[in-house]
Design an enzyme around this catalytic site. Structure first.
Site, mmCIF file in Angstrom:
data_model
loop_
_atom_site.group_PDB
_atom_site.id
_atom_site.type_symbol
_atom_site.label_atom_id
_atom_site.label_comp_id
_atom_site.label_asym_id
_atom_site.label_seq_id
_atom_site.Cartn_x
_atom_site.Cartn_y
_atom_site.Cartn_z
ATOM 1 N N ASP A 142 -60.974 99.338 -11.343
ATOM 2 C CA ASP A 142 -62.176 98.959 -10.579
ATOM 3 C C ASP A 142 -63.286 98.396 -11.454
ATOM 4 O O ASP A 142 -64.249 97.820 -10.929
ATOM 5 C CB ASP A 142 -62.691 100.186 -9.813
ATOM 6 C CG ASP A 142 -61.699 100.601 -8.740
ATOM 7 O OD1 ASP A 142 -61.135 101.706 -8.858
ATOM 8 O OD2 ASP A 142 -61.448 99.786 -7.845
ATOM 9 N N HIS A 198 -59.590 108.050 -15.241
ATOM 10 C CA HIS A 198 -58.467 107.987 -14.296
ATOM 11 C C HIS A 198 -57.668 109.280 -14.422
ATOM 12 O O HIS A 198 -57.513 109.826 -15.503
ATOM 13 C CB HIS A 198 -57.552 106.792 -14.618
ATOM 14 C CG HIS A 198 -56.669 106.419 -13.482
ATOM 15 N ND1 HIS A 198 -55.502 107.072 -13.196
ATOM 16 C CD2 HIS A 198 -56.816 105.476 -12.520
ATOM 17 C CE1 HIS A 198 -54.942 106.544 -12.127
ATOM 18 N NE2 HIS A 198 -55.728 105.575 -11.689
HETATM 19 C C1 SDX Z 1 -58.761 104.468 -8.375
HETATM 20 O O1 SDX Z 1 -55.098 107.762 -8.391
HETATM 21 C C2 SDX Z 1 -55.011 106.480 -8.512
HETATM 22 O O2 SDX Z 1 -54.001 105.962 -8.892
HETATM 23 C C3 SDX Z 1 -56.258 105.735 -8.072
HETATM 24 C C4 SDX Z 1 -56.260 104.219 -8.302
HETATM 25 C C5 SDX Z 1 -55.237 103.512 -7.439
HETATM 26 O O3 SDX Z 1 -54.828 102.391 -7.790
HETATM 27 O O4 SDX Z 1 -54.909 104.048 -6.343
HETATM 28 O O5 SDX Z 1 -55.984 103.934 -9.685
HETATM 29 C C6 SDX Z 1 -57.616 103.606 -7.934
HETATM 30 O O6 SDX Z 1 -59.182 105.296 -7.610
HETATM 31 C C7 SDX Z 1 -59.287 104.340 -9.777
HETATM 32 C C8 SDX Z 1 -60.438 105.367 -10.094
HETATM 33 C C9 SDX Z 1 -61.740 104.793 -9.508
HETATM 34 N N1 SDX Z 1 -62.809 105.827 -9.590
HETATM 35 C C10 SDX Z 1 -63.848 105.691 -10.420
HETATM 36 O O7 SDX Z 1 -63.959 104.789 -11.251
HETATM 37 C C11 SDX Z 1 -64.929 106.771 -10.231
HETATM 38 C C12 SDX Z 1 -65.352 107.324 -11.616
HETATM 39 N N2 SDX Z 1 -64.208 108.071 -12.182
HETATM 40 C C13 SDX Z 1 -64.136 109.467 -11.917
HETATM 41 O O8 SDX Z 1 -64.834 110.024 -10.878
HETATM 42 C C14 SDX Z 1 -62.878 110.171 -12.396
HETATM 43 O O9 SDX Z 1 -62.598 109.686 -13.640
HETATM 44 C C15 SDX Z 1 -61.647 110.095 -11.522
HETATM 45 C C16 SDX Z 1 -61.936 110.551 -10.150
HETATM 46 C C17 SDX Z 1 -61.119 108.697 -11.505
HETATM 47 C C18 SDX Z 1 -60.586 111.011 -12.157
HETATM 48 O O10 SDX Z 1 -61.072 112.298 -12.060
HETATM 49 P P1 SDX Z 1 -60.223 113.544 -12.612
HETATM 50 O O11 SDX Z 1 -58.889 113.128 -13.114
HETATM 51 O O12 SDX Z 1 -60.278 114.607 -11.579
HETATM 52 O O13 SDX Z 1 -61.024 113.929 -13.897
HETATM 53 P P2 SDX Z 1 -62.147 115.025 -13.919
HETATM 54 O O14 SDX Z 1 -63.079 114.808 -12.776
HETATM 55 O O15 SDX Z 1 -61.491 116.354 -14.049
HETATM 56 O O16 SDX Z 1 -62.931 114.667 -15.282
HETATM 57 C C19 SDX Z 1 -62.458 115.184 -16.535
HETATM 58 C C20 SDX Z 1 -63.695 115.153 -17.424
HETATM 59 C C21 SDX Z 1 -64.904 115.864 -16.798
HETATM 60 O O17 SDX Z 1 -65.748 116.294 -17.857
HETATM 61 P P3 SDX Z 1 -65.661 117.868 -18.347
HETATM 62 O O18 SDX Z 1 -65.825 118.712 -17.079
HETATM 63 O O19 SDX Z 1 -64.282 118.019 -18.963
HETATM 64 O O20 SDX Z 1 -66.792 117.997 -19.331
HETATM 65 O O21 SDX Z 1 -64.107 113.785 -17.613
HETATM 66 C C22 SDX Z 1 -65.410 113.614 -17.047
HETATM 67 C C23 SDX Z 1 -65.645 114.761 -16.089
HETATM 68 O O22 SDX Z 1 -67.021 115.029 -15.947
HETATM 69 N N3 SDX Z 1 -65.367 112.320 -16.364
HETATM 70 C C24 SDX Z 1 -66.364 111.423 -16.386
HETATM 71 C C25 SDX Z 1 -65.897 110.334 -15.656
HETATM 72 N N4 SDX Z 1 -64.660 110.594 -15.191
HETATM 73 C C26 SDX Z 1 -64.346 111.817 -15.633
HETATM 74 N N5 SDX Z 1 -67.591 111.463 -16.973
HETATM 75 C C27 SDX Z 1 -68.360 110.354 -16.785
HETATM 76 N N6 SDX Z 1 -67.987 109.255 -16.109
HETATM 77 C C28 SDX Z 1 -66.750 109.212 -15.529
HETATM 78 N N7 SDX Z 1 -66.380 108.135 -14.854
#
Ligand code: SDX
Length: 431
Positions: free
Chosen positions: A366, A308
């Site tokens: 989720d 998140h």
């Molecule tokens: C919702 O914003 C809100 O408030 C949203 C929400 C709401 O109520 O409105 O809470 C609802 O959207 C919840 C999130 C649902 N999405 C998912 O579950 C999809 C999977 N999660 C990700 O795609 C991700 O974690 C996000 C999109 C939720 C957050 O992305 P960020 O903050 O942009 O983080 P990032 O992409 O910069 O990741 C940081 C690191 C990266 O690795 P490095 O480049 O540092 O090596 O963490 C890794 C990412 O690759 N990473 C994950 C991951 N999420 C982040 N690696 C594996 N699996 C994951 N799920």
């Protein structure tokens, strides 16, 4: 807002500027960068708005480090346990919990707007029979602006309030119709003698040909999911609604834009994506392979339902839903949803893994909502529609707050231009 200042100095020119520092009720203070572009000719740069406050708001507060979520100051745990979705709607819209009389009037107002114009129901027949219900939601909700010319003046507080009531009231009907259309069943009309959530479930699952009954456990489980999804400050879809409506666009078109943004798998589409991900796992023995893929930088795969932007601990909503999933499955029988065992094993392995620990990746709202929705019989392609229904009040509350904000103006971010330097046109016979 209390005012201190921070100083920003451009070391290349030696120029400095004092920027006002504002302190809110909770959470990080912000410094106002507006004098900076005027005095130093500089923009800020913040892709994804990770550190940018786009507005001031009094609706929802999130502390990602402590796993705290407040709706108008009330902890979401208390509202989940003691409140109802419509009471939370009143709280988000008007800022305080209603008296019994106010709640009665609000409930009547909402339920009396639950029917949609018969002409709107003809829109559905234009969609392909297997259209995703979210595609239908984007189209039909946007089309509402073609029916309510009497309430499109966004500067009229009465127009804003009636539009808010209409959207909250009609979303369950539009959502249930999108499902009925996708399975070729007749649309059901709302029954205003029922509660908001029960009425939705009846429109989803009842048919004209037989009496309909629904378990109170199912109603309460869906009510809980709706309460927990009602608002979440300046997430992607709420920011979309604010930006779309900042141009003066009507609320129906702006909410339709928010629905489109929520549909994305990185946002509200994640609940459906979690189940699709879990369904690819044959047995708990296969879970480590999936976790390995999520950690592989050469693999675009991400663990749906994990991570998140703000929560760097367990999402408080996920904690509540995890408990609720246990309770619902205890009642209906865990064997009904074998995915739950896989989900809890996936969570256990991920939470012990350095990759997830280093990046503060925990289950988000989720991860467990899909398990509950599956357990209570909601079809997979309706999961994000449920999220849409629940979040409508959050979007509308943010929209009303923005229009009342004296600092409100059309949103228009700037950029760092990295394209070609100015150059002259070359006629084609000289290229
Ligand atoms: C919702 O914003 C809100 O408030 C949203 C929400 C709401 O109520 O409105 O809470 C609802 O959207 C919840 C999130 C649902 N999405 C998912 O579950 C999809 C999977 N999660 C990700 O795609 C991700 O974690 C996000 C999109 C939720 C957050 O992305 P960020 O903050 O942009 O983080 P990032 O992409 O910069 O990741 C940081 C690191 C990266 O690795 P490095 O480049 O540092 O090596 O963490 C890794 C990412 O690759 N990473 C994950 C991951 N999420 C982040 N690696 C594996 N699996 C994951 N799920």
């Amino acid at each position: 807002m209390a005012k201190d200042t921070v100083t920003v100095t451009n070391n290349a020119t030696g120029q400095s500027v004092e920027l006002p520092l504002y302190h809110g009720t909770h959470g990080p203070s912000v410094f106002d960068i507006r004098p900076m572009s005027k005095q130093l000719g500089l923009f800020t740069y913040d892709p994804g708005f990770v550190s940018t406050a786009s507005c001031q708001s009094g609706i929802t507060y999130i502390d990602g480090d402590e796993g705290i979520l407040l709706y108008r100051g009330y902890p979401v745990e208390q509202l989940a346990e003691q409140s109802s979705y419509l009471e939370v709607c009143y709280l988000l819209l008007y800022g305080d919990l209603p008296s019994a009389e106010q709640m009665g009037e609000f409930q009547d107002m909402i339920m009396n707007h639950s029917m949609v114009h018969e002409g709107l129901r003809r829109f559905y027949s234009g969609f392909h029979h297997d259209a995703h219900p979210m595609a239908i939601m984007v189209g039909v909700v946007g089309a509402l602006s073609a029916f309510y010319h009497d309430s499109l003046d966004i500067h009229d507080p009465q127009h804003r309030e009636i539009s808010a009531h209409r959207l909250i009231a009609k979303m369950p009907t539009i959502a249930a119709d999108s499902y009925k259309y996708s399975i070729g069943q007749p649309f059901m009309y709302p029954d205003n003698s029922l509660g908001y959530v029960e009425n939705y479930l009846r429109m989803m699952f009842a048919t004209p040909s037989k009496p309909f009954e629904i378990s109170p456990t199912v109603v309460r489980a869906l009510e809980l999911i709706m309460i927990l999804h009602a608002d979440h400050e300046q997430n992607a879809s709420a920011s979309t609604v604010r930006l779309a409506s900042s141009s003066g666009a009507n609320p129906f078109a702006s909410i339709s834009a928010g629905i489109g943004s929520l549909w994305g798998p990185a946002h509200g589409g994640a609940n459906e994506a979690v189940i699709r991900m879990l369904e690819t796992i044959e047995s708990v023995e296969d879970v480590p392979k999936l976790v390995a893929r999520a950690k592989d930088r050469n693999d675009k795969f991400r663990l749906m339902g994990f991570g998140h932007r703000i929560y760097k601990k367990y999402d408080p909503r996920a904690r509540i839903l995890r408990q609720a999933a246990h309770e619902v499955l205890a009642e209906i029988g865990a064997e009904q949803v074998p995915l739950f065992e896989i989900a809890t094993e996936l969570e256990r392995i991920a939470l012990e893994d350095e990759y997830f620990i280093e990046r503060s990746l925990y289950p988000n709202v989720d991860f467990y909502s899909g398990i509950i929705l599956k357990a209570i019989g909601i079809p997979l392609n309706m999961y994000t529609v449920i999220f849409t229904m629940a979040r409508t009040v959050g979007w509308i509350s943010q929209w009303m707050e923005m229009l009342d904000d004296p600092e409100y103006r059309i949103g228009r971010p700037r950029q760092l231009y990295v394209g070609e330097a100015r150059r002259d046109y070359v006629p084609i016979d000289k290229r």
